[in-house]
Design a protein around this motif. Structure first.
Motif, PDB file in Angstrom:
ATOM      1  N   LYS A 291      -4.301   2.752  -3.941  1.00 27.85           N
ATOM      2  CA  LYS A 291      -3.477   2.980  -2.766  1.00 27.85           C
ATOM      3  C   LYS A 291      -4.326   2.847  -1.506  1.00 27.85           C
ATOM      4  O   LYS A 291      -5.400   3.428  -1.406  1.00 27.85           O
TER       5      LYS A 291
ATOM      6  N   ASN B 178       1.301   5.247  -7.650  1.00 32.50           N
ATOM      7  CA  ASN B 178       0.079   5.811  -8.237  1.00 32.50           C
ATOM      8  C   ASN B 178      -0.994   4.757  -8.477  1.00 32.50           C
ATOM      9  O   ASN B 178      -1.640   4.718  -9.530  1.00 32.50           O
ATOM     10  N   GLY B 179      -1.180   3.883  -7.490  1.00 33.17           N
ATOM     11  CA  GLY B 179      -2.243   2.890  -7.591  1.00 33.17           C
ATOM     12  C   GLY B 179      -1.876   1.650  -8.378  1.00 33.17           C
ATOM     13  O   GLY B 179      -2.766   0.912  -8.819  1.00 33.17           O
TER      14      GLY B 179
ATOM     15  N   ASN C 208       3.818   0.922  -3.967  1.00 34.45           N
ATOM     16  CA  ASN C 208       2.614   1.332  -4.678  1.00 34.45           C
ATOM     17  C   ASN C 208       2.888   2.649  -5.393  1.00 34.45           C
ATOM     18  O   ASN C 208       3.103   3.682  -4.764  1.00 34.45           O
TER      19      ASN C 208
ATOM     20  N   THR D 158       0.794  -1.228   0.000  1.00 30.58           N
ATOM     21  CA  THR D 158       0.000   0.000   0.000  1.00 30.58           C
ATOM     22  C   THR D 158       0.826   1.278   0.000  1.00 30.58           C
ATOM     23  O   THR D 158       0.302   2.345  -0.335  1.00 30.58           O
ATOM     24  N   GLN D 159       2.106   1.181   0.368  1.00 29.12           N
ATOM     25  CA  GLN D 159       2.911   2.395   0.451  1.00 29.12           C
ATOM     26  C   GLN D 159       4.247   2.292  -0.290  1.00 29.12           C
ATOM     27  O   GLN D 159       4.468   2.986  -1.272  1.00 29.12           O
TER      28      GLN D 159
END
Length: 316
Positions: free
Chosen positions: A170, A154-155, A152, A148-149
């Motif tokens: 995200k 831009n999604g 990641n 998630t971070q």
């Protein structure tokens, strides 16, 4: 103040300070403005961190601002009397929570200075003693940070072995049928306990590629006996060859793991990893990832900060 005005304020503040510092320091060595300029730049960076947390959709714009701030900061540093400091000033690129790294810069420089005249086992032990002191997360939490971070963009998440990209909003966790967590140092070879969740050797990987790698060693495949290949990575049933874009990252992750968890590399694999380390040098994205992980885990991969350490250690 709305987001647009905050961005404008942060950029203009940092730019004016950096330009001022660059011209003033060039003309007057040791000027007291240096400390004030650095402080204002740090405040601008911290402000951007806060803005990004509140407006994640504007991440790409914020990255561009950071790059400009760092560009002018480098110009001022280059002209200062302290341009012989051992630590390079790298662009933060994709890192979003780097305040820990910035606040501990002096400590980090001092530590690396203490390593200057060390080699082989003495250097390896020194690095172990420093890097083994980190915040350990449980595996579920470490995977969440990675998906998630940390990785990641831009999604999206990209498989480090094939380059395959999947969409993952995200903050969301991907389906295990889409992407897996690759342990660069296999769990079956010793990546257990805290080592299992050490983010310096965890990367997103396509399930098929992850399965093909398994716990096989890294190496150059026999091209006459390739059993699987995708995106530049290959497998011949005995060794797994990583695509060129990720070879150096793999090597430095393996050197880190061997050092921190005091696990030796087999000679054949080490020979390959040393070649990959040279072939695929450290880049800005790898540095930014090191920064990001430090902000969470509170330690760094020293072979990213100082790639020359690999040559100073004869045997991992």
């Amino acid at each position: 103040m709305n987001f647009k005005n905050i961005k404008k304020y942060a950029f203009l503040l940092g730019l004016s300070v950096a330009l001022s510092a660059g011209t003033t320091l060039a003309a007057q060595e040791g000027n007291d403005n240096k400390g004030a300029s650095d402080k204002l730049l740090e405040e601008a960076m911290s402000l951007l961190d806060q803005v990004e947390l509140n407006s994640p959709k504007s991440r790409s714009e914020i990255q561009l601002i950071r790059q400009k701030l760092n560009k002018y900061k480098k110009m001022s540093i280059k002209n200062s009397a302290d341009d012989n400091a051992p630590e390079l000033m790298f662009s933060r690129m994709g890192a979003t929570t780097n305040s820990y790294s910035r606040n501990n810069k002096a400590k980090r420089v001092a530590f690396y200075n203490s390593c200057r005249n060390l080699n082989n086992d003495s250097l390896k032990q020194k690095l172990h003693d420093e890097c083994a002191k980190h915040t350990a997360y449980d595996y579920k939490e470490a995977r969440r940070f990675m998906y998630t971070q940390i990785d990641n963009k831009n999604g999206t998440l990209e498989c480090v072995y094939t380059g395959k990209v999947i969409s993952v909003p995200k903050g969301s966790m991907p389906n295990s049928s889409q992407i897996n967590c690759e342990h660069t140092w296999p769990q079956s070879k010793g990546a257990t306990g805290d080592a299992k969740s050490d983010m310096h050797h965890l990367f997103p990987a396509d399930p098929d590629a992850n399965g093909k790698r398994g716990s096989f060693p890294f190496g150059f495949v026999d091209n006459s006996n390739i059993k699987w290949a995708e995106g530049g990575s290959k497998f011949d049933g005995s060794v797994f060859e990583v695509r060129k874009q990720h070879r150096g990252n793999v090597a430095r992750a393996m050197f880190y793991f061997s050092t921190v968890y005091e696990m030796p590399l087999d000679p054949d694999q080490e020979k390959t990893l040393r070649k990959w380390h040279v072939e695929d040098p450290v880049d800005a994205n790898e540095i930014a990832r090191n920064d990001y992980i430090e902000s969470l885990q509170h330690n760094r991969n020293p072979y990213i900060d100082h790639p020359e350490y690999v040559e100073k250690i004869a045997d991992f």
